[in-house]
Design an enzyme around this catalytic site. Sequence first.
Site, PDB file in Angstrom:
ATOM      1  NE  ARG A 263      -4.361   0.000   1.625  1.00  0.00           N
ATOM      2  CZ  ARG A 263      -5.396   0.321   0.831  1.00  0.00           C
ATOM      3  NH1 ARG A 263      -5.473   1.500   0.264  1.00  0.00           N
ATOM      4  NH2 ARG A 263      -6.358  -0.546   0.619  1.00  0.00           N
TER       5      ARG A 263
ATOM      6  CD  GLU B 111      -7.347   2.084   6.154  1.00  0.00           C
ATOM      7  OE1 GLU B 111      -8.069   1.712   5.213  1.00  0.00           O
ATOM      8  OE2 GLU B 111      -6.284   1.539   6.443  1.00  0.00           O
TER       9      GLU B 111
HETATM   10 MO1  MOS Z   1      -6.739  -1.333   8.986  1.00  0.00          MO
HETATM   11  S1  MOS Z   1      -4.945  -0.346   9.126  1.00  0.00           S
HETATM   12  O1  MOS Z   1      -6.726  -1.751   7.320  1.00  0.00           O
HETATM   13  O2  MOS Z   1      -6.772  -2.618  10.086  1.00  0.00           O
END
Ligand code: MOS
Length: 738
Positions: A304, A687
């Site tokens: 990523r 996120e």
């Molecule tokens: Mo999350 S950092 O994709 O558990």
Amino acid sequence: MKHVDSAAHTRGESIYLDDIPLIRGSLFGAVFGSPLAHGIVRRLDVSGAEQSPGVVRVFTFQDVTGQNQIGGIVPDEPLFAEGSVHFCGMPMAFVVAVSETAARHAVGKIIVEIEPLPVITDPRVAQSEGELIVPPRTFRLGDVDGVMAECEHIIEGRTDTNGQEHLYIETQGAYAVPLENQTIRIYSSTQAPTAVQRAVSKVTGLAMHALDIEVTRLGGGFGGKEDQANGWAALCALACLHLKKPVKYAMPRTDDMVMTGKRHPYSADFTIGLDANLKILGYAVTFYQNAGAAADLSPAVLERTLFHCTNSYFIPNVRATAYSCRTNLPPNTAFRGFGGPQGMFVIEAAIAKAAEILGVPAALIQKRNLQKTGDVFPYGQLAVSEAEACWQKAEELYDIEALRRGVEEFNSANKLFKKGLAMMPVCFGISFTKTLMNQARAQVHVYTDGSVSVSTGAVEMGQGVNTKIIQVVCAVFSIDPALVKVQATRTFSVANTSPSAASATADLNGKAVLIACTAIMGRLKEVAATEPGGQEMGWKQLVMAAFLRRVSLSEHAHYATPDIHFDAGKEKGHPFAYHVYGTAIVVATLDCLRGRYTLDAVKVVHDSGVSMNPTIDRGQIEGGIVQGIGWMTMEEVVYDEMGRLRSNTLSTYKVPDIYSVPSEISIDFLHTELDNLAIFRSKAVGEPPLMYGIGAYFALRNAILAFNPSGIIPFNAPLTPEKALMGLYSNKPKHVVG
Ligand code: MOS
């Protein structure tokens, strides 16, 4: 709709692992962790602990009935140290006693002799010694070496970002309860019930159908419980299997801080090339990821980082290489953003350095290189881009020119306080980068009283996924939310689930719920159409009518994200269902005598698609921003050269509190109507907002440079007050102030 847990949370009635009523005869565990970061185990003497009052048994690797192995992606992580230790805190023994106090007391009586081996804590050192978790990977687009010859400006540099402690309010833990016939129920504080089930199956040798993992909710996860809940559950299950008694281990905070991995620290080298018009023509970057002592999720996190190495910009020539480096720290793991933030920091640093050298605002370079729809990412996917839309809306809505003038006027009027402003665009891909993980299932029951029960693989950890699932049910059935209950997540109800991670939980599980409810609704509509008076029936009547006609009121549905793929051999494909975009404007004020600072404002335009729950999404964005600011400016994970964690308590590890929250957080949703694969087109929100916090680093950096234009400020985050102070007075004759 309000978060369904808000009332119970406020009253303190919500049930976390430590609130589960204990069965009589329950026992309690405590872990003995390695005192050294690397060495050969010469002696492990647990007899003192065995004789300690209240101790029932002490377990070591010799008691493992299956395999002594909990590695998820790579089988390189023993549950118990066996022959050697690889990080401080690595579990060596598990003491089980009649009380927590007795178990912890007995841990202190374990004697160990370890022959020390050299300790590596620096990923660059690990890389130079060939200590790699997996072979390096490189993403390529165009011809970066060729284009550098055409560049007017070539700027090189190095960056370092530190780790981050998850500091979920609820620590890690598990409670294993023996059922009949070698079946075990495990209450676990995990984002990934299936991962716990697999790991426990491997360690105990029991089949997965004998392991019922149950999760009601977590007091936070942030990625820390995606893979790292497995070990504690395996310890409890193993003890439970041997002793035929319930065994619980809820980690004390310091154990949790010492024994579990964190956000990966990264070091990186970059070269950026621009033409005379400030177009970025080429970008070469090498990442050194500090993976810790075992793979854990590091290879996926590394991937990523590469996916997000160009952030919101279109760069036609890119070469990005990443090394996952094995060090003697606890295995580092998932943390909100999953390597993406680490990649984005580097490109932002490269742009900032170019701007400083060329004497132009960084925002000019940022804006000129924003990605457009149809631009290609280095990994081959074509962008459907909202980067420019978010940026432009932020400029207009928040009157960026007035903000800039305000900062400049303040800075010319004040000698010992300076303000800095930075723009932070964000582009984050939604989907697990491992295509196979993008699947989910849901089980929906409609009872004869009209109430509805939903089970999915989603784990509620405060993010509000259960609320969104209820909204999906209510939208299909047109019923009141009070009629719908989301049940605890259980491996006996819904199997083979992906972790609640990658911001994708509401999308994947919500879509499965949508399919299940639509199927039931189809049957109910048929009843309504054919039953006398059916069209006038209310929900409850209709459900009863269907039941009387022996129509199924239950459905188990499966969803797999369509149209995504990735070829890891070619490093090309279409890995993401869609991208989330956004732009933040961050303004900071720095006290130039002390290095202390406050964040005046974070003003955001966030691409939400069509938010299905603006209240919850706003909460996620605010929380993400503050957590990102913490990572960038104050949270300092410190290991000494022996690999011992020095920041192992809340008095030595500083996280944002209410006083360090920006005075103003403004959030505007950019509603984007384009078709996307999000649930109800409501884009994932877990996120992406964390990365707005990266802007805080650059705002502070600009404030330092306003005070000391020739200051030397390494791209080394977090930019703590201490480092800010060093930057303020770097490269300056001692007697000159201002
Ligand atoms: Mo999350 S950092 O994709 O558990």
